[in-house]
Design a protein around this motif. Structure first.
Motif, PDB file in Angstrom:
ATOM      1  N   SER A  32       9.647   4.021 -27.273  1.00  0.00           N
ATOM      2  CA  SER A  32       8.856   3.377 -26.239  1.00  0.00           C
ATOM      3  C   SER A  32       7.378   3.364 -26.583  1.00  0.00           C
ATOM      4  O   SER A  32       6.806   4.392 -26.947  1.00  0.00           O
ATOM      5  N   ASP A  33       6.770   2.188 -26.461  1.00  0.00           N
ATOM      6  CA  ASP A  33       5.320   2.124 -26.514  1.00  0.00           C
ATOM      7  C   ASP A  33       4.761   2.918 -25.331  1.00  0.00           C
ATOM      8  O   ASP A  33       5.396   3.016 -24.282  1.00  0.00           O
ATOM      9  N   MET A  34       3.572   3.476 -25.499  1.00  0.00           N
ATOM     10  CA  MET A  34       2.949   4.239 -24.430  1.00  0.00           C
ATOM     11  C   MET A  34       1.488   3.847 -24.284  1.00  0.00           C
ATOM     12  O   MET A  34       0.840   3.439 -25.248  1.00  0.00           O
ATOM     13  N   SER A  50      -3.399   2.030 -26.044  1.00  0.00           N
ATOM     14  CA  SER A  50      -1.952   1.996 -26.177  1.00  0.00           C
ATOM     15  C   SER A  50      -1.561   2.348 -27.600  1.00  0.00           C
ATOM     16  O   SER A  50      -2.320   2.115 -28.545  1.00  0.00           O
ATOM     17  N   ILE A  51      -0.360   2.886 -27.735  1.00  0.00           N
ATOM     18  CA  ILE A  51       0.125   3.305 -29.039  1.00  0.00           C
ATOM     19  C   ILE A  51       1.580   2.882 -29.169  1.00  0.00           C
ATOM     20  O   ILE A  51       2.378   3.073 -28.251  1.00  0.00           O
ATOM     21  N   PRO A  52       1.958   2.287 -30.293  1.00  0.00           N
ATOM     22  CA  PRO A  52       3.310   1.756 -30.436  1.00  0.00           C
ATOM     23  C   PRO A  52       4.351   2.832 -30.707  1.00  0.00           C
ATOM     24  O   PRO A  52       4.035   3.949 -31.125  1.00  0.00           O
ATOM     25  N   ARG A  99       1.710   5.768 -19.018  1.00  0.00           N
ATOM     26  CA  ARG A  99       2.838   4.952 -18.575  1.00  0.00           C
ATOM     27  C   ARG A  99       3.303   4.063 -19.718  1.00  0.00           C
ATOM     28  O   ARG A  99       2.514   3.728 -20.600  1.00  0.00           O
ATOM     29  N   ARG A 100       4.551   3.688 -19.680  1.00  0.00           N
ATOM     30  CA  ARG A 100       5.033   2.676 -20.602  1.00  0.00           C
ATOM     31  C   ARG A 100       4.481   1.316 -20.185  1.00  0.00           C
ATOM     32  O   ARG A 100       4.603   0.922 -19.024  1.00  0.00           O
TER      33      ARG A 100
END
Length: 117
Positions: A32-34, A50-52, A99-100
């Protein structure tokens, strides 16, 4: 059930540093990206960084105000995503959330960051 628990907020001097942490559970975190978000009083909630995931071809992204000052990272073993904040400014106070992205997950309680001399 998705759970997102943020911590690490507090009162910081201008120019100071703070590390925020988020512990996630209830989903396949590593896939999941976050993202980290924030909302200041009277303002819309906005993306900070955001981070992949391991499956994504995307890259780490930062909002303009965060570029060069904040660093997002993740630990796929501990299921955590952190936000290292440096050179905090008077405009940074807000409730910070993880959050996602692009999901209907419920928001956690957030962690409050205050900046004051």
């Amino acid at each position: 059930q998705v759970q997102l628990v943020e911590s690490g907020g507090g009162l910081v001097q201008p120019g100071g540093s703070r590390k925020l942490s988020c512990v996630a559970s209830g989903f396949a975190f590593e896939f999941s990206d976050m993202g980290w978000y924030r909302q200041a009083p009277g303002k819309e909630r906005e993306l900070v960084a955001s981070i992949p995931s391991v499956l994504s071809s995307g890259k780490i992204n930062y909002a303009d105000f965060a570029e060069g000052r904040f660093t997002i990272s993740r630990d796929n073993v501990e299921h955590t995503v952190d936000l290292e904040m440096t050179d905090l400014k008077p405009e940074d106070p807000a409730m910070y959330y993880c959050r996602r992205p692009s999901t209907w997950d419920a928001w956690g309680q957030g962690t409050l960051v205050a900046v004051s001399a």
